[in-house]
Design a protein around this motif. Structure first.
Motif, PDB file in Angstrom:
ATOM      1  N   ALA A  60       0.911  -1.212   0.096  1.00  9.30           N
ATOM      2  CA  ALA A  60       0.072  -0.137  -0.158  1.00  9.30           C
ATOM      3  C   ALA A  60       0.791   1.151  -0.032  1.00  9.30           C
ATOM      4  N   VAL A  61       2.203   1.294   0.673  1.00 11.14           N
ATOM      5  CA  VAL A  61       2.684   2.368   0.660  1.00 11.14           C
ATOM      6  C   VAL A  61       3.489   2.439  -0.748  1.00 11.14           C
ATOM      7  N   ALA A  62       3.878   1.386  -1.047  1.00  8.50           N
ATOM      8  CA  ALA A  62       4.519   1.448  -2.649  1.00  8.50           C
ATOM      9  C   ALA A  62       3.596   2.096  -3.626  1.00  8.50           C
ATOM     10  N   ARG A  63       2.429   1.596  -3.279  1.00 10.64           N
ATOM     11  CA  ARG A  63       1.529   1.988  -4.408  1.00 10.64           C
ATOM     12  C   ARG A  63       1.148   3.629  -4.335  1.00 10.64           C
ATOM     13  N   GLY A  64       1.131   3.899  -2.969  1.00 10.13           N
ATOM     14  CA  GLY A  64       0.786   5.503  -2.837  1.00 10.13           C
ATOM     15  C   GLY A  64       2.117   6.260  -3.218  1.00 10.13           C
ATOM     16  N   GLY A  65       3.268   5.682  -3.033  1.00 11.78           N
ATOM     17  CA  GLY A  65       4.488   6.285  -3.419  1.00 11.78           C
ATOM     18  C   GLY A  65       4.667   6.623  -4.748  1.00 11.78           C
ATOM     19  N   ALA A  66       4.244   5.586  -5.486  1.00 12.07           N
ATOM     20  CA  ALA A  66       4.398   5.416  -6.868  1.00 12.07           C
ATOM     21  C   ALA A  66       3.491   6.174  -7.458  1.00 12.07           C
ATOM     22  N   GLU A  67       2.293   6.550  -6.971  1.00  8.65           N
ATOM     23  CA  GLU A  67       1.275   7.448  -7.526  1.00  8.65           C
ATOM     24  C   GLU A  67       1.642   8.765  -7.337  1.00  8.65           C
ATOM     25  N   ASP A  68       2.193   9.136  -6.229  1.00 10.45           N
ATOM     26  CA  ASP A  68       2.829  10.633  -5.775  1.00 10.45           C
ATOM     27  C   ASP A  68       4.037  10.961  -6.848  1.00 10.45           C
ATOM     28  N   MET A  69       4.815   9.847  -6.867  1.00 12.07           N
ATOM     29  CA  MET A  69       6.119  10.222  -7.845  1.00 12.07           C
ATOM     30  C   MET A  69       5.662  10.252  -9.277  1.00 12.07           C
ATOM     31  N   GLY A  70       4.731   9.721  -9.697  1.00 11.68           N
ATOM     32  CA  GLY A  70       4.136   9.942 -10.911  1.00 11.68           C
ATOM     33  C   GLY A  70       3.845  11.211 -11.335  1.00 11.68           C
ATOM     34  N   LYS A  71       2.810  11.724 -10.336  1.00 13.96           N
ATOM     35  CA  LYS A  71       2.420  13.019 -10.565  1.00 13.96           C
ATOM     36  C   LYS A  71       3.576  14.156 -10.649  1.00 13.96           C
ATOM     37  N   SER A  72       4.349  13.788  -9.698  1.00 16.78           N
ATOM     38  CA  SER A  72       5.554  15.055  -9.437  1.00 16.78           C
ATOM     39  C   SER A  72       6.472  15.083 -10.583  1.00 16.78           C
ATOM     40  N   LEU A  73       6.715  13.723 -11.131  1.00 20.66           N
ATOM     41  CA  LEU A  73       7.327  13.473 -12.197  1.00 20.66           C
ATOM     42  C   LEU A  73       7.181  14.242 -13.546  1.00 20.66           C
ATOM     43  N   ALA A  74       5.731  14.279 -13.757  1.00 20.79           N
ATOM     44  CA  ALA A  74       5.098  14.942 -15.077  1.00 20.79           C
ATOM     45  C   ALA A  74       5.200  16.243 -14.973  1.00 20.79           C
ATOM     46  N   GLY A  75       5.201  17.065 -13.560  1.00 19.21           N
ATOM     47  CA  GLY A  75       5.494  18.352 -13.529  1.00 19.21           C
ATOM     48  C   GLY A  75       6.826  19.077 -13.747  1.00 19.21           C
ATOM     49  N   LEU A  76       8.100  18.156 -13.900  1.00 21.78           N
ATOM     50  CA  LEU A  76       9.117  18.453 -13.974  1.00 21.78           C
ATOM     51  C   LEU A  76       9.682  19.188 -15.318  1.00 21.78           C
ATOM     52  N   PRO A  77      10.335  20.086 -15.489  1.00 25.74           N
ATOM     53  CA  PRO A  77      10.827  20.570 -16.755  1.00 25.74           C
ATOM     54  C   PRO A  77      11.588  19.527 -17.496  1.00 25.74           C
ATOM     55  N   ASP A  78      11.727  19.582 -18.635  1.00 25.73           N
ATOM     56  CA  ASP A  78      12.555  18.497 -19.522  1.00 25.73           C
ATOM     57  C   ASP A  78      11.980  17.110 -19.497  1.00 25.73           C
ATOM     58  N   VAL A  79      10.584  16.966 -19.195  1.00 28.02           N
ATOM     59  CA  VAL A  79      10.357  15.662 -19.191  1.00 28.02           C
ATOM     60  C   VAL A  79       9.325  15.583 -20.317  1.00 28.02           C
ATOM     61  N   ALA A  80       9.497  14.848 -21.529  1.00 29.06           N
ATOM     62  CA  ALA A  80       8.535  14.568 -22.507  1.00 29.06           C
ATOM     63  C   ALA A  80       7.311  13.483 -22.170  1.00 29.06           C
ATOM     64  N   ALA A  81       7.598  12.755 -21.461  1.00 28.93           N
ATOM     65  CA  ALA A  81       6.672  11.696 -21.184  1.00 28.93           C
ATOM     66  C   ALA A  81       6.977  10.749 -19.971  1.00 28.93           C
ATOM     67  N   VAL A  82       5.950  10.341 -19.247  1.00 28.17           N
ATOM     68  CA  VAL A  82       6.080   9.531 -18.098  1.00 28.17           C
ATOM     69  C   VAL A  82       4.882   8.607 -18.238  1.00 28.17           C
ATOM     70  N   THR A  83       5.324   6.987 -18.074  1.00 31.44           N
ATOM     71  CA  THR A  83       4.538   6.313 -18.178  1.00 31.44           C
ATOM     72  C   THR A  83       3.893   5.741 -16.929  1.00 31.44           C
ATOM     73  N   PRO A  84       2.623   5.064 -17.126  1.00 30.44           N
ATOM     74  CA  PRO A  84       1.874   4.649 -15.790  1.00 30.44           C
ATOM     75  C   PRO A  84       2.904   3.703 -15.064  1.00 30.44           C
ATOM     76  N   ALA A  85       2.906   3.788 -13.553  1.00 29.59           N
ATOM     77  CA  ALA A  85       3.658   2.679 -12.795  1.00 29.59           C
ATOM     78  C   ALA A  85       3.307   1.604 -13.051  1.00 29.59           C
ATOM     79  N   ALA A  86       4.011   0.582 -13.201  1.00 26.13           N
ATOM     80  CA  ALA A  86       4.006  -1.066 -13.341  1.00 26.13           C
ATOM     81  C   ALA A  86       4.497  -1.580 -12.193  1.00 26.13           C
ATOM     82  N   PHE A  87       3.687  -2.462 -11.425  1.00 25.61           N
ATOM     83  CA  PHE A  87       4.077  -3.164 -10.413  1.00 25.61           C
ATOM     84  C   PHE A  87       4.277  -4.700 -10.682  1.00 25.61           C
ATOM     85  N   ASN A  88       5.308  -5.218  -9.737  1.00 30.82           N
ATOM     86  CA  ASN A  88       5.567  -6.629  -9.817  1.00 30.82           C
ATOM     87  C   ASN A  88       4.564  -7.397  -9.327  1.00 30.82           C
ATOM     88  N   GLU A  89       4.500  -8.593  -9.200  1.00 28.21           N
ATOM     89  CA  GLU A  89       3.479  -9.493  -8.747  1.00 28.21           C
ATOM     90  C   GLU A  89       2.925  -9.345  -7.283  1.00 28.21           C
TER      91      GLU A  89
END
Length: 738
Positions: free
Chosen positions: A431-460
């Motif tokens: 649950a912590v990993a999933r919440g952290g990945a969601e927050d990181m994805g949003k933050s990455l998309a807002g950085l300059p010099d970022v063309a694209a960010v793929t959705p988080a892919a989780f292991n089994e």
């Protein structure tokens, strides 16, 4: 030391058949080990202790199905001008090509579908398919490479532009032309130096034995120790160079002792006691410099350093045991032609270039010292613009399919596409990993010099996520480096806020980490290596100023060689002369690797040249005369040794491997600078200016230092049991006295 090696030389000469047999047994034993070795040499580079490597290791642990160690290829397909890759005809051709790729090897695990994976460019003209293998790149066979090449060619026959990038591509086969060229040039130099085929052939033969033992041993260890493929190339390069040089010094001294009237056995023993002592201590400084690379804590550098150090140790052992034994077989043939000394007046008229040079240097020591230092300083200036990087497909030759694929992807998907960044987010609690990945994805998309960010892919298990970030800028650009630093700042904030750990890896991240690692290691490495070597030289020369001056001269040599490396391989000056198709950043390993090797070789020439100067000083010559006498007796053989090393290293400039090509050039030019500018100009000029102070040693240090007697002072008191009739001295066609 001189007395011990004198005994070794005499015994080897007497029991020559036994010595040859023992070396043959050693070669056979390591050969058997090599034949039973399993596994090819690795081509991977790991960076333990860095964030990028921790992220890579995490991917291998949490996503085993992705097989992080498996070879990969990215097949890039482009429709003809004015057409779309999605048109029925082109789509059918694409599917047929990818089917051929899938069937090209049983080791292929998966071939992606560009339309399903949405890996088609925005303009619809270009698509790519990711190909993953179940085996590493070093385990792929010629059949695997050929199958992929044929599949790509079939696509070109159907009208599409088809290229491929990745480590699954065919690696140009390295020939042994470099070694052959180096040996051929060395043979010519030796023949000119000695004027005897036997004397010229002996160093070549012993070098072959030494390199043979080293290479077979490395081959035997490559599989079990997972040695990188570059390890054997460096060991071969240094093994040939020092193997020939060390034997050259002993053979040259043997001829001198024979010319002074000693019988063959005593001459071999005395040559081993004097020149052999210099060989041992020169080899020791090289070994210290190479083994010290372990301080950097980079497995590839440690392996390369230790393997090359092992090759140098074997070269020393061969020179001090097998060379005296083979001198016993050579007989009078090793001496070549003899001739009488010319009259003094003629001597003056026909002084050699070396003697005229040292006379000129000693007439104007301050001016020559200043000129040499300034000249090397100017050559070193480009080193201030040194850029480091790891090789990728963008550094390949413009004619290669890897480079063409790289350019096609950059044109169609943006310059950052070839250097995507992989961000991992993990925590024991899914649950912590999933919440952290969601927050990181949003933050990455807002950085300059970022063309694209793929959705988080989780292991089994859901405790680790992967997010791919495609920068807008190229992998080696400052903007992408800034982006990596920005992501790492976000990772710190994320861990503080949520507890989830986030790591970033990728080409740019690896370059940043390796540069930081080298920057942190270079000072302790230099302190260790230079410190130990200076201590060894204090022991050898019983002087403080001579070793310190040697270390300062080395700094000039290495900075000038790095400057030349930047000018040619980074800026492209004279690149056609070395067969360089593509310029770019200098490989990250090069500076520290060159520092280690150049330092070792610099100390080689320091020992061989200055030993004869100290020998003259110890035997009663004044300081200035000692410099001139020592130079006169050693300059010819040191010049020949330097030319041989330059020839051997320059031969490797023809290599297909970018690292070996640049290393061969860097070492060749470093020997030019160090042997001819530093050791033959700066050193004698500085010694002349210092006078007796150069050889001074505080009394308290003199009392605690053991006397290694590298000059053979004790041998001067040794009376051989047999002494041949004294003959006129003759050092060969290039003797500086004639």
């Amino acid at each position: 030391m001189a007395t011990f090696l004198h005994k070794i030389g005499g015994a080897a000469f007497k029991w020559r058949w036994l010595v040859v047999l023992l070396w043959a047994l050693v070669l056979g034993a390591v050969g058997i080990g090599a034949s039973n070795s399993s596994g090819p040499a690795s081509t991977s580079i790991t960076l333990p202790g860095t964030e990028a490597q921790r992220a890579f290791d995490l991917l291998g642990e949490k996503f085993p199905a992705a097989n992080a160690d498996g070879a990969t290829a990215r097949v890039v397909l482009r429709a003809p001008d004015g057409e779309k890759i999605s048109s029925p005809e082109n789509k059918a051709a694409l599917e047929a090509i990818l089917a051929d790729v899938k069937g090209s090897s049983t080791r292929i695990g998966q071939v992606g579908d560009p339309f399903a994976a949405k890996t088609v460019s925005a303009d619809g003209t270009t698509a790519y398919a990711q190909v993953t293998y179940t085996a590493s790149d070093s385990e792929l066979t010629d059949g695997d490479h050929t199958g992929l090449d044929k599949a790509l060619e079939s696509g070109r026959d159907q009208g599409l532009t088809v290229e491929a990038a990745g480590n699954a591509q065919t690696v140009p086969e390295e020939s042994h032309t470099a070694e052959v060229i180096g040996f051929a040039l060395a043979a010519v130099i030796l023949l000119i130096t000695f004027g005897s085929l036997t004397a010229a052939g002996l160093p070549l033969l012993t070098a072959l034995v030494g390199v043979g033992v080293s290479m077979v041993a490395i081959t035997a260890l490559s599989g079990p120790l997972d040695l990188n493929s570059n390890v054997s190339a460096l060991a071969t390069m240094l093994g040939i160079a020092v193997g020939i040089d060390y034997a050259l010094f002993i053979v040259s001294r043997y001829r001198s002792e024979r010319a002074d009237g000693y019988d063959a056995r005593e001459a071999a023993a005395r040559a081993n006691g004097t020149a052999g002592s210099a060989v041992v201590f020169a080899g020791l400084t090289v070994v210290i410099a190479l083994a010290g690379l372990a301080v950097v804590n980079l497995p590839i550098l440690t392996a390369m350093g230790l393997a090359a150090a092992g090759a140098v140790v074997i070269a020393v052992l061969v020179a001090t045991t097998l060379v005296p034994a083979l001198l016993g077989f050579a007989g009078e043939r090793v001496r070549g032609r003899t001739r009488k000394k010319a009259a003094p007046a003629s001597d003056t008229a026909k002084r050699g270039l070396g003697q005229r040079w040292i006379s000129y240097v000693l007439r104007k020591p301050a001016q020559m010292l200043l000129l040499a230092v300034v000249a090397l300083g100017v050559v070193a200036l480009p080193a201030t613009q040194l850029e480091l990087g790891l090789p990728d497909d963008g550094s390949k030759a413009a004619s290669s399919t890897q480079r063409k694929a790289y350019d096609m992807l950059s044109e169609s998907f943006g310059p950052g596409f070839n250097g995507p960044l992989t961000v991992t987010v993990d925590d024991q609690d899914p649950a912590v990993a999933r919440g952290g990945a969601e927050d990181m994805g949003k933050s990455l998309a807002g950085l300059p010099d970022v063309a694209a960010v793929t959705p988080a892919a989780f292991n089994e298990s859901g405790d680790t996520a992967i997010i791919t970030v495609v920068p807008k800028s190229a992998p080696g650009s400052d903007a992408t480096k800034s982006l990596v630093n920005d992501i790492r700042v976000l990772a710190g904030d994320l861990q503080s806020d949520t507890g989830a750990r986030s790591l970033v890896t990728g080409t740019t991240a690896l370059n940043i980490d390796i540069s930081d690692k080298f920057s942190a290691a270079i000072v302790p490495y230099l302190a260790l290596v230079v410190g130990l070597a200076v201590l060894v030289l204090i022991l050898v020369f019983r002087s403080i100023l001579v070793p310190v001056k040697a270390a300062l001269g080395f700094l000039l040599s290495v900075l000038a060689s790095l400057g030349a490396l930047v000018a040619v391989f980074q800026w492209g000056w004279l690149k056609d002369l070395v067969g360089l198709e593509q310029t770019g950043p200098i490989m990250s390993l090069m500076p520290v690797l060159m520092v280690g090797i150049v330092f070792g070789l610099a100390m080689d020439y320091q020992v061989f040249l200055v030993t004869r100067m100290r020998e003259a000083y110890v035997h009663g010559a004044d300081a200035r005369t000692a410099v001139e006498t020592g130079f006169k007796h050693s300059a010819t053989v040191v010049t020949a040794a330097a030319l041989i090393m330059i020839s051997v290293f320059a031969g490797f400039v023809g290599s297909h491997d970018a690292m070996i090509k640049s290393l061969g050039f860097g070492l060749a030019i470093a020997v030019v600078f160090d042997a001819f500018v530093v050791r033959m100009t700066i050193v004698p000029a500085a010694l002349a200016l210092l006078g007796k102070r150069a050889w001074a040693l505080p009394a308290w240090i003199d009392r605690i230092l053991p006397n290694v007697d590298i000059e053979g002072e004790k041998l001067a008191k040794h009376t051989p049991t047999t002494h041949a009739v004294r003959e006129p001295s003759y050092a060969g066609p290039t003797d500086l006295n004639h």
